[in-house]
Write a protein that holds these residues in place. Structure first.
Motif, PDB file in Angstrom:
ATOM      1  N   ASN A 166       4.820 -27.267 118.568  1.00  0.00           N
ATOM      2  CA  ASN A 166       4.925 -27.714 119.949  1.00  0.00           C
ATOM      3  C   ASN A 166       3.566 -28.011 120.578  1.00  0.00           C
ATOM      4  O   ASN A 166       3.444 -28.949 121.377  1.00  0.00           O
ATOM      5  N   VAL A 170       4.008 -34.146 121.328  1.00  0.00           N
ATOM      6  CA  VAL A 170       5.360 -34.646 121.082  1.00  0.00           C
ATOM      7  C   VAL A 170       5.431 -35.509 119.829  1.00  0.00           C
ATOM      8  O   VAL A 170       6.477 -35.594 119.176  1.00  0.00           O
ATOM      9  N   PHE A 173       5.814 -33.025 117.018  1.00  0.00           N
ATOM     10  CA  PHE A 173       7.153 -32.460 117.154  1.00  0.00           C
ATOM     11  C   PHE A 173       8.208 -33.441 116.641  1.00  0.00           C
ATOM     12  O   PHE A 173       9.105 -33.075 115.876  1.00  0.00           O
ATOM     13  N   VAL A 254      15.492 -35.566 125.406  1.00  0.00           N
ATOM     14  CA  VAL A 254      14.440 -36.412 124.838  1.00  0.00           C
ATOM     15  C   VAL A 254      14.477 -37.822 125.398  1.00  0.00           C
ATOM     16  O   VAL A 254      13.531 -38.592 125.215  1.00  0.00           O
ATOM     17  N   SER A 338      11.526 -24.829 116.942  1.00  0.00           N
ATOM     18  CA  SER A 338      10.587 -25.743 117.594  1.00  0.00           C
ATOM     19  C   SER A 338      11.274 -26.576 118.663  1.00  0.00           C
ATOM     20  O   SER A 338      10.709 -26.804 119.746  1.00  0.00           O
ATOM     21  N   ILE A 339      12.505 -27.006 118.408  1.00  0.00           N
ATOM     22  CA  ILE A 339      13.177 -27.826 119.420  1.00  0.00           C
ATOM     23  C   ILE A 339      13.610 -26.966 120.604  1.00  0.00           C
ATOM     24  O   ILE A 339      13.744 -27.453 121.729  1.00  0.00           O
ATOM     25  N   TYR A 342      10.618 -26.943 122.754  1.00  0.00           N
ATOM     26  CA  TYR A 342      10.570 -28.244 123.430  1.00  0.00           C
ATOM     27  C   TYR A 342      11.544 -28.267 124.607  1.00  0.00           C
ATOM     28  O   TYR A 342      11.174 -28.618 125.734  1.00  0.00           O
ATOM     29  N   ARG A 346      10.671 -28.429 128.790  1.00  0.00           N
ATOM     30  CA  ARG A 346      11.118 -29.579 129.602  1.00  0.00           C
ATOM     31  C   ARG A 346      12.085 -29.133 130.695  1.00  0.00           C
ATOM     32  O   ARG A 346      12.146 -29.735 131.764  1.00  0.00           O
ATOM     33  N   ARG A 369       1.847 -32.720 127.140  1.00  0.00           N
ATOM     34  CA  ARG A 369       2.389 -31.395 126.838  1.00  0.00           C
ATOM     35  C   ARG A 369       2.511 -30.572 128.123  1.00  0.00           C
ATOM     36  O   ARG A 369       1.504 -30.321 128.786  1.00  0.00           O
ATOM     37  N   LEU A 374       5.666 -24.457 128.032  1.00  0.00           N
ATOM     38  CA  LEU A 374       5.582 -24.049 126.636  1.00  0.00           C
ATOM     39  C   LEU A 374       5.143 -22.598 126.517  1.00  0.00           C
ATOM     40  O   LEU A 374       5.695 -21.820 125.725  1.00  0.00           O
TER      41      LEU A 374
END
Length: 545
Positions: A166, A170, A173, A254, A338-339, A342, A346, A369, A374
């Motif tokens: 992350n 992006v 990622f 996304v 990891s997602i 993300y 967000r 970022r 995060l």
């Protein structure tokens, strides 16, 4: 947040053209410091593989033992129909309103700011729990190879890996998710073919005086006891099925970092049937025809707590495939973790743009970022994973899965409700469905189907929390399994006290063009890549187009 109202102020001048193909009218948080570096290839692969993690590879073993072969298969069919419905609702709204923390902002726009507040923080905590669950489960996965490394060490190592994916931006990622999703997608074909062969008696089996399995298996377990523990056993399967499919909605998130949502999002939504049929339905079916529900080595039982897929290969006398399967499960941990980092970052950014989170969370650095989001998401998610050090891994997994599944049901329900109310506002203000930039052919039936089942299962989980499987009613068990709903109610009522006003947004007064993305040229995307990346893009396009 000011004067008791969420902050929907614009950060972009009205009518500004973006990348030649779209422009925004009024912002509502549509334009942020995020950078649109994800392409159709990224969104499609994230939609395909982002939810393939511990819920399927590991949790299906516990579900098999609790609900039986028919129970787990029917559970995935029901959960699959729900996320299919949710994905179509997401597709229609994400194309028109590609916003950071999409679900939260759609809910605030079409349902109620208080509901948006509760949804946003519930979803953020769901991402945090998912990170903790994936890191906890990695200890079980790696325990198949060695038990010499302390649990805390494994958690720390792979916590740092998820952080690195992350933190590097992006672009990194997106590429990591493409690679992981491609591996998972390709491996499922190996699983389906090999397990059909195993079930038919084509594997060597384990040699010895008391082999753990006899072949061929066929549908022996379906014939012996299709549903274990009756209706309550089936209900106990649903949290894991919902947890397994949670994350499929990330294609809506996304969209805010995609060049052309009108091209990328419908393609991701269109690929949902591949994930549902191949990964979940056929994957679950393969487990039911190769693994005994009473196998003591299943995750959550008294043995080595292995994945049912690994058990199937090992007992079929195919140790190389067992090791390869375990490696794919391990890759899934990195991908799903990891997602979740993300998605959590967000979500806090979207909340901050609505004035529902501290202002620093709306900031991103020069590479796009959202570092504050995060930091908070990854820190708490990794910290919770250390609960696995002093507790049984299966117990921690079950607890986290129950919490996540209830947050997910609330989220899916609000997405479907937002879609229903968006369409109602569209009609009330005299607009035609043909004016939508992308229209789902499933409306209104799929949206109502998804919403209805979310409400039914939240009630069903209340029943299971009060009268748990194989246990007497207990206050501690109830709160451990149902605290998600309690937290949602507290957040909602607290926000209601703050915001006051009407219980529902007045749909006749909603500004449908605020935060909307208008499409001028839907075919424009970033310049074509050259070299190896061009070849990779063509291969992915050939598979999914």
């Amino acid at each position: 947040m000011s004067d008791g109202k969420p902050d929907y102020s614009s950060t972009e001048k009205e009518g500004q053209v973006a990348v030649g193909e779209t422009f925004h009218q009024g912002d509502y948080g549509a334009e942020t410091e995020l950078q649109r570096r994800l392409t159709t290839r990224h969104v499609t692969m994230i939609a395909l593989g982002s939810s393939i993690g511990m819920g399927l590879w590991l949790g299906s073993g516990k579900s098999l033992a609790s609900g039986g072969p028919a129970g787990i298969f029917v559970g995935y069919v029901l959960a699959g129909s729900m996320i299919w419905s949710v994905s179509h609702s997401i597709g229609e709204m994400a194309v028109m309103y590609p916003l950071p923390s999409a679900f939260v902002q759609w809910t605030g726009k079409f349902v109620d700011p208080s509901a948006a507040f509760a949804l946003g923080w519930a979803y953020w905590f769901s991402y945090v729990i998912t990170i903790a669950n994936e890191l906890s489960a990695v200890c079980t996965v790696l325990g198949f190879w060695t038990d010499k490394v302390p649990v805390a060490a494994w958690i720390t190592i792979f916590w740092l890996v998820i952080i690195a994916v992350n933190v590097f931006g992006v672009n990194v990622f997106g590429e990591v998710e493409v690679i992981c999703s491609t591996i998972k997608f390709g491996w499922i074909f190996v699983v389906i073919i090999s397990m059909i062969v195993i079930s038919a008696g084509g594997a060597p089996g384990v040699k010895g005086p008391n082999p753990p399995q006899t072949y061929p298996v066929g549908f022996r377990y379906w014939n012996e006891e299709p549903f274990i523990n009756g209706f309550k056993g089936f209900l106990s399967v649903m949290p894991t099925c919902i947890f397994a499919m949670s994350g499929s909605e990330n294609s809506g998130l996304v969209a805010a970092e995609t060049d052309n949502p009108k091209k990328a999002v419908p393609r991701a939504v269109g690929s949902i049937w591949i994930r549902l049929s191949l990964f979940y339905l056929l994957g679950a079916l393969m487990v039911t025809i190769t693994v005994d529900p009473k196998n003591e080595n299943l995750f959550g039982a008294g043995g080595i707590n292995a994945s049912p897929f690994v058990i199937a290969y090992r007992e079929a006398g195919l140790p190389p495939l067992a090791h390869m399967m375990n490696a794919v499960i391990f890759i899934s941990v990195v991908s799903t973790g990891s997602i979740s980092g993300y998605g959590g970052s967000r979500t806090t950014m979207g909340l901050a743009h609505l004035g529902m989170a501290p202002a620093p969370f709306k900031k991103a650095d020069g590479t796009g970022r959202p570092l504050w989001g995060l930091f908070a998401t990854l820190l708490l998610g990794g910290g919770l994973a250390y609960l696995n050090v002093n507790h049984n891994g299966a117990d921690v997994f079950t607890w986290f899965s129950n919490l996540t599944s209830l947050f997910t049901l609330f989220g899916w329900g609000m997405i479907c409700l937002s879609h229903i109310r968006m369409r109602k506002a569209w009609k009330l203000q005299g607009r035609e469905p043909s004016e939508l930039p992308w229209k789902s052919w499933t409306y209104p039936y799929a949206a109502w189907w998804g919403l209805a089942w979310c409400m039914i299962l939240i009630v069903a989980e209340f029943y299971l929390s009060v009268w748990p499987l194989h246990a007497d009613p207990d206050a501690e068990t109830f709160f451990a399994n149902y605290v998600s709903v309690i937290l949602i109610i507290i957040c909602y009522l607290g926000a209601r006290v703050y915001y006051r006003g009407a219980w529902w947004v007045n749909l006749s007064e909603v500004d449908l063009d605020q935060s909307r993305r208008f499409y001028v040229d839907s075919d424009i995307e970033k310049p074509k890549k050259k070299g190896a990346m061009a070849v990779a893009s063509k291969v992915v396009g050939a598979v999914f187009n």
